[in-house]
Motif scaffolding. Structure first.
Motif, short mmCIF file in Angstrom:
data_model
loop_
_atom_site.label_atom_id
_atom_site.label_comp_id
_atom_site.label_asym_id
_atom_site.label_seq_id
_atom_site.Cartn_x
_atom_site.Cartn_y
_atom_site.Cartn_z
N THR A 79 0.81 5.60 0.69
CA THR A 79 -0.18 6.96 1.09
C THR A 79 0.93 7.94 0.74
O THR A 79 2.10 8.10 1.12
N LYS A 109 -4.29 13.59 0.96
CA LYS A 109 -3.72 12.45 0.97
C LYS A 109 -4.58 11.60 0.04
O LYS A 109 -5.90 11.58 -0.19
N ASN A 113 0.83 -1.04 0.01
CA ASN A 113 -0.13 0.15 0.10
C ASN A 113 0.86 1.29 -0.02
O ASN A 113 2.01 1.17 0.46
N ASN A 153 -4.51 7.34 -1.30
CA ASN A 153 -4.01 6.11 -0.83
C ASN A 153 -4.28 5.18 -1.86
O ASN A 153 -5.37 5.05 -2.31
#
Length: 209
Positions: free
Chosen positions: A87, A96, A85, A98
């Motif tokens: 971010t 942000k 993942n 993600n």
């Protein structure tokens, strides 16, 4: 409103109804023609928006992957594959992004062996165990309308602290029956709002905007 696009297999002056019958336009009520034109216009706009979202999604994944690779090169590291993942946060911390990957899993035939062992346990515990454990197990193996079993509920059984040897074998069978059949990537956008400093999602879902 834009005029309805004439289908090539429908003669001029006719419309094809939902049953596939050719209906003379002169016999169709004006309100039905207006409704059809509205639906056609909105569907065309929806398809265009859907295409734009698809292109935007592809751009996001491509740009993020390129940035991750560029960042890794600063440390002479090689990053590959879709796992992991990421971010990314704007310099001021307001926004942000993600990007996450999630595996699609299913169970093979060993799940049936696990279910048989669990049924043995429930039968033996029937006098001593509370109804909650029975309901929990039953719900875990209930299939939805498409015949699919909830992987989350089945795997959740492994968190129960039950020492019975048959239960432990059943949990082993469940673990070994898991098969990864693919993965999907997801992207989510957030903006920090208010004085709390918490991030709120920027929705791209028509039902939520």
């Amino acid at each position: 409103m834009n005029a309805t696009v004439q289908n090539l297999d429908v003669p001029a002056g006719f419309r094809k109804n939902a049953q596939g019958h050719l209906i003379p336009e002169s016999t169709i009520k004006p309100i039905d023609l207006t409704r059809d034109a509205l639906v056609q216009e909105l569907i065309a706009a929806a398809k265009a928006s859907s295409q734009q979202l698809a292109e935007f999604k592809a751009r996001v994944f491509g740009d993020v992957a390129a940035f991750v690779q560029m960042s890794a090169e600063e440390y002479d590291a090689v990053v590959g594959g879709k796992k992991g993942n990421v971010t990314l946060v704007s310099f001021d911390g307001r926004y942000k992004v993600n990007v996450a990957s999630a595996d699609n899993i299913c169970f093979d035939e060993r799940l049936q062996a696990a279910k048989a062992l669990i049924d043995e346990c429930i039968a033996d515990w029937s006098k001593d165990s509370g109804p909650e454990i029975k309901v929990l197990v039953q719900q875990a193996f209930d299939a939805d309308k498409e015949g699919n079993i909830s992987t989350g509920r089945v795997l959740g059984l492994r968190r129960l602290d039950i020492k019975d040897e048959r239960w432990q074998r059943a949990m082993t069978a469940i673990g070994e029956s898991v098969q990864v059949i693919g993965s999907k990537q997801y992207v989510r956008f957030y903006e920090r709002v208010g004085d709390s400093g918490e991030y709120a999602p920027i929705s791209l879902d028509v039902a939520k905007v």
